[in-house]
Structure formats: C-alpha cells, structure tokens
Design an enzyme around this catalytic site. Structure first.
Site, PDB file in Angstrom:
ATOM      1  N   LYS A 179      53.800  76.554  10.195  1.00  0.00           N
ATOM      2  CA  LYS A 179      53.372  75.271  10.688  1.00  0.00           C
ATOM      3  C   LYS A 179      54.564  74.434  11.185  1.00  0.00           C
ATOM      4  CE  LYS A 179      50.003  75.648   6.798  1.00  0.00           C
ATOM      5  NZ  LYS A 179      48.609  75.144   7.479  1.00  0.00           N
ATOM      6  N   GLU A 189      45.312  82.357   6.246  1.00  0.00           N
ATOM      7  CA  GLU A 189      45.713  83.254   5.221  1.00  0.00           C
ATOM      8  C   GLU A 189      44.555  82.874   3.878  1.00  0.00           C
ATOM      9  OE1 GLU A 189      46.604  79.958   3.261  1.00  0.00           O
ATOM     10  OE2 GLU A 189      47.155  80.248   5.213  1.00  0.00           O
ATOM     11  N   LYS A 222      40.525  79.369  -4.083  1.00  0.00           N
ATOM     12  CA  LYS A 222      41.612  79.663  -3.342  1.00  0.00           C
ATOM     13  C   LYS A 222      42.882  79.209  -3.895  1.00  0.00           C
ATOM     14  CE  LYS A 222      44.083  78.685   1.111  1.00  0.00           C
ATOM     15  NZ  LYS A 222      44.029  77.913   2.342  1.00  0.00           N
ATOM     16  N   ARG A 270      41.495  82.827   3.797  1.00  0.00           N
ATOM     17  CA  ARG A 270      40.172  83.736   4.079  1.00  0.00           C
ATOM     18  C   ARG A 270      40.794  85.294   3.855  1.00  0.00           C
ATOM     19  NH1 ARG A 270      39.575  81.887   9.966  1.00  0.00           N
ATOM     20  NH2 ARG A 270      40.668  80.164   9.268  1.00  0.00           N
ATOM     21  N   ASP A 291      51.731  76.905   1.344  1.00  0.00           N
ATOM     22  CA  ASP A 291      51.458  77.559   2.407  1.00  0.00           C
ATOM     23  C   ASP A 291      52.238  77.018   3.717  1.00  0.00           C
ATOM     24  OD1 ASP A 291      50.095  79.015   4.586  1.00  0.00           O
ATOM     25  OD2 ASP A 291      48.607  77.334   4.921  1.00  0.00           O
ATOM     26  N   ASP A 332      47.502  73.588  -1.241  1.00  0.00           N
ATOM     27  CA  ASP A 332      46.713  74.417  -0.611  1.00  0.00           C
ATOM     28  C   ASP A 332      46.083  75.424  -1.725  1.00  0.00           C
ATOM     29  OD1 ASP A 332      45.467  75.365   1.603  1.00  0.00           O
ATOM     30  OD2 ASP A 332      46.947  76.979   2.182  1.00  0.00           O
ATOM     31  N   ASP A 381      48.714  81.965   9.595  1.00  0.00           N
ATOM     32  CA  ASP A 381      48.109  80.737   8.958  1.00  0.00           C
ATOM     33  C   ASP A 381      47.176  80.721   8.605  1.00  0.00           C
ATOM     34  OD1 ASP A 381      48.942  78.264   7.758  1.00  0.00           O
ATOM     35  OD2 ASP A 381      48.837  77.257   9.736  1.00  0.00           O
TER      36      ASP A 381
END
Length: 507
Positions: free
Chosen positions: A280, A352, A268, A354, A273, A291, A350
């Site tokens: 967030k 994201e 990933k 996946r 993020d 991230d 959030d």
C-alpha cells in the site's frame, strides 16, 4: 456511569425534584415543554427564550442556576426544534448535546425530563437507549498507552430518566440493553484503537478467551498445524510474510435450544494490512491497524449478547493474521487451494481479506447454520460507493436471502447503524475469471466492492448468507481518528429481533 429510572407525574413532580441538574425541553417559536413549565415559577425559562438566549433549535442548550420554581441546583434547557415536527435526527443531536454538557458539568447527578415520545416513529425505550449510548460515547477515552494521561472531566456520574410510571419497566429494560451494547462497542473501539504491535492475532484470541471465561461461553483457538490439517490454504497464504502466528478463533454463545441452528458471525481479523507484496502507499498506512474491524465488531457483539443472556445460539469465527511483505510472503501470480478445494490465482496480495474469509465461510458449513453474516473492512471501493454513512450489505437475491437482507436493513434503521443493499449478480462474476485457476482474487477496478462480495459468495452456497463491508464505517480518520464501534448496534439489534422471533409462542 450509572443510569436509573425515576417515575414521575409529568404535571406536578418536576418542581420538587432535588437533583444536581434537570434537563427540560424547549422548542422553536418560544414554546416550552410541560416539564419546563413546571419549573418556570417566575418566568425565567420563558424570559430566556424571549430574549433569544436559547433559540429552541435542535441541539441548542442553555444552563440556568437557582431557578425560583425548581428544587434542582441547575436547569439545562435543551432545544428540540419544531414542536410539531421533531425528527429523529433532531432528537438525537439534542441528546448528544446533553451528553456533552453533562460530561463536563460539576453536578454529581442529573435527571432527564425530556418528552421522550416526541418523535412520532419512536418510543420512550428508544429515547432512553439512545441517550445511554450518547452518554457512553461522550465518556469514552482511549489513553491506555499514554504515559501521562489527561485527567478526564468528572462530569455527571448518575443520570435518572423521568418517565411516566407506566413506562418505567420498558425504560429499565432499555437501560440494561443499551448498557450491554455500549460495553460491546467499547470493547470493539479498544481493540480497533490498539496498535498492531499490541493487538496481534494472539491478543484477539486471548480476548475471546477472556469473554468466554467471564460469560461462560465455549471457545476454541485453532493454530497453524490445525489450519494446515483443515487445508485452509487460502487463509494460510496471507500469513506467509509475518512472524506472528495465525489464529482461527471460535466462540460459541449457546443461549437457545440445543437443536436450534445457530447464527454464525464471521469477522475479518487482519491485525495489520500492509498490502503484502502489493504494498500500500505509505500515507495513512497506520490506519491499517483497523483492518481487524470486522473481528473487533463480532467480538463486541458476542460480549453484548452474552451480557444480555440472549436466548439464541450465536457462533463467532475469526480468521486472524497479519499481511506483511517478506522473502516468504505470497507473491502476485501465486495460486493457492482453499479449504473448499477451489483454487485461487492471487493477482493482488492486498485483496487478502477475502482470502481469509473464504476458508472461514467454508468452515461455517459444519454448524448447519440458520444464517451466516460476515463482517469485514473489505474494500476501499465500498467507501467510494457509500461514503462513511452506510455499511455495504450484499446477499444473493432469492426469498431466503431477501428476507435476511430486510432483517439486517431494518435492524440498522432501528439501531441508527444503517446499511445499504448492494447488488450481487452473475454478470459481475465474469470479472473474477482466471486463465490458470478457478478464480482470481480481484476483478479489476470496476465495482470493486461488488466483485469482492461475489468472490465470497462462491463459498456460501450451502446456507443463507450476508456480507457487510464496513470499510467506510468502522473507523474515522483525521482529528477524530478512532474506531466507531460499528456495526455492533446493527448486529446486536438483528440478533435481539431474531431471538424474539424465535421465542414467540406457537399456536
């Protein structure tokens, strides 16, 4: 930092050894190792133990100078704990103490003369690898972006391991392997620690190109138009709020036979993020530069196995972009179509990771892989479940997937980079139901790490697959804030073991 092997006779070679510092072991109950006895000419070491200057407890150290029985300038006494029960944890804490001491010592060179086989479940090669990694960890600095860099302590630049001659070859191989792993971990740490305005998707792509050029790997970078042609609608939905162009990075290490199916690593690569429209909280949001920890770790792993010239086919995929809010950003309630053709109702922007991984997992099908392992800082729920000690490991439950899970768990224990297996069951899939699409991208608060893995599992039906959630292990917060380099040791050990298994002669 330079590491070497010094074959020695444990009974007679230590006293004559000329070195800036020699590290020898002492134990609790005032017991000293054979190497320490060889240096204890006038009883100075025994006296230090008797007086309580050092207890022998694991991780304790005491530096002595000008011992009458030693040719070395300094002797470092290292506590290993109880002689008849030195645990792996005791030994590792002692190695870390030695590494810290050596990093600030004025000596140019040093020798480790510890009993490397004192841990019953480990061998000398493991001890050598562990020290190299501990020393590199102690030496690691990230001050690239500081205008005034603090001078790093000179420390010991050359370390020799005093081992029996019969173990010298295995110890040399352990040094080479550990050095490659440390180099990969350093790359992973550097990428993670860089700020998001520097480490963009393009920066990750250029890093892959540099690795490919240095180690003669194959690399391909797919841009937005190519991703649109591939119909990666899920991945592209995450990129909508950012001006940074997305990159889909493909790196191939072809160390095995041409006909052998590859292991595919998927990382990933969300370089920042914010949560997107589902923004967030502001506190600690700076840590969302981490991230892309999955991407950084698979890049570090690829660098490691390339340096080792591992005889295995390993391919790497990184879907990389930023997740930011803007007038063009994807909104909660939007429905997108993934590369697989499955539709997704995005209830929370959030979630994201996946969304980018599912298209990468579909892309992996074209390689007809032996196994696919995705690595991601995927869920805060995994931190709630496992803390910061174990990465979360998820697979289906059948013979092939159980075997893969066992390989990864064993590799984690072997490398000291552990994971814990979590469930994937059809009952959890119920939480991903959507009234308007094939699935929702979140399943609610209960079992958040599990439902995230269940989401990914829907895109992996055509091969053997495992998912590593490293949200709790990829970086540290607080005063020690920084990337850990995990799970490069786990992944590398898994691949080494797989290569050795694949290259065993058949009868």
């Amino acid at each position: 930092m330079d590491f070497s092997i010094k074959p020695l006779d444990a009974k007679s070679g230590f006293a004559s050894l000329k070195t800036g510092c020699i590290a020898v072991a002492v134990f609790e109950n005032k017991i000293i190792s054979s190497a320490a006895r060889a240096l204890d000419g006038k009883g100075e070491i025994s006296a230090a133990l008797k007086s309580g200057d050092i207890t022998g407890k694991a991780g304790s150290t005491l530096l002595l100078r000008n011992l009458s029985g030693a040719n070395a300038e300094r002797v470092l006494l290292v506590g290993l704990g109880k002689e008849d029960g030195v645990t792996e944890k005791d030994f590792l804490s002692s190695l870390q103490a030695v590494a810290r001491t050596f990093s600030a010592l004025g000596a140019g060179d040093a020798t480790l003369a510890l009993p490397f086989d004192v841990v019953k479940t480990r061998d000398t090669a493991w001890a050598v690898r562990s020290y190299v990694l501990a020393a590199r960890e102690a030496a690691y600095r990230f001050d690239t972006l500081k205008s005034k860099k603090e001078p790093a302590p000179a420390g010991v630049g050359k370390v020799a391991f005093a081992v029996p001659a019969a173990q010298a070859d295995a110890a040399k191989a352990a040094i080479a392997q550990a050095t490659a792993v440390a180099n990969g971990m350093d790359l992973t740490k550097d990428l993670g620690n860089l700020p998001a305005n520097v480490c963009t998707p393009t920066y990750l792509a250029n890093t892959a190109k540099k690795i490919a050029k240095e180690f003669k790997l194959e690399v391909e970078i797919l841009d937005r138009k190519q991703l649109e042609a591939l119909k990666m609608g899920s991945f592209l939905s995450v990129t909508n709020g950012s001006v940074q162009p997305p990159k889909f990075i493909v790196l191939k290490h072809k160390g095995g036979k041409s006909k052998d199916a590859p292991i595919v690593l998927v990382g990933k690569g969300i370089t920042f993020d914010s949560g997107g429209i589902s923004l967030k909280p502001g506190a600690a949001m700076d840590e969302m530069k981490y991230d892309m920890g999955g991407a950084a770790s698979v890049l570090g792993t690829m660098r490691t196995i390339a340096e080792m010239k591992l005889k295995l086919n390993v391919f790497m995929l990184i879907p990389s972009c930023e997740n930011l809010p803007s007038g063009s950003a994807t909104k909660p309630g939007d429905i997108v179509t993934s590369m697989s053709g499955q539709t997704i109702e995005i209830l929370n922007t959030d979630a994201e990771g996946r969304l980018v991984l599912c298209d990468a997992l579909t892309y992996a099908e074209r390689f007809k892989p032996a196994a696919v392992i995705d690595v991601a800082t995927l869920t805060g729920a995994c931190i709630t479940a496992l803390g910061h000690h174990n990465s979360g490991l998820f697979t289906r439950s059948d013979d092939a997937h159980d075997a893969l899970a066992n390989e990864l768990l064993a590799a984690g224990k072997q490398a000291g980079d552990t994971a814990w297996r979590m469930p994937i069951e059809d009952s959890y899939q119920e939480q991903l139901k959507s009234n308007f699409a094939d699935m929702a991208n979140i399943g609610g608060p209960p079992a958040g790490a599990v439902t995230a893995a269940c989401f990914l599992e829907r895109y992996t039906k055509k091969y053997t697959w495992a998912h590593l959630d490293i949200a709790g292990t990829a970086w540290k917060s607080g005063a020690a804030k920084g990337s850990t380099g995990r799970p490069v040791p786990l992944l590398t050990t898994f691949l080494i073991n797989r290569a050795q298994s694949d290259n065993k002669p058949t009868r």
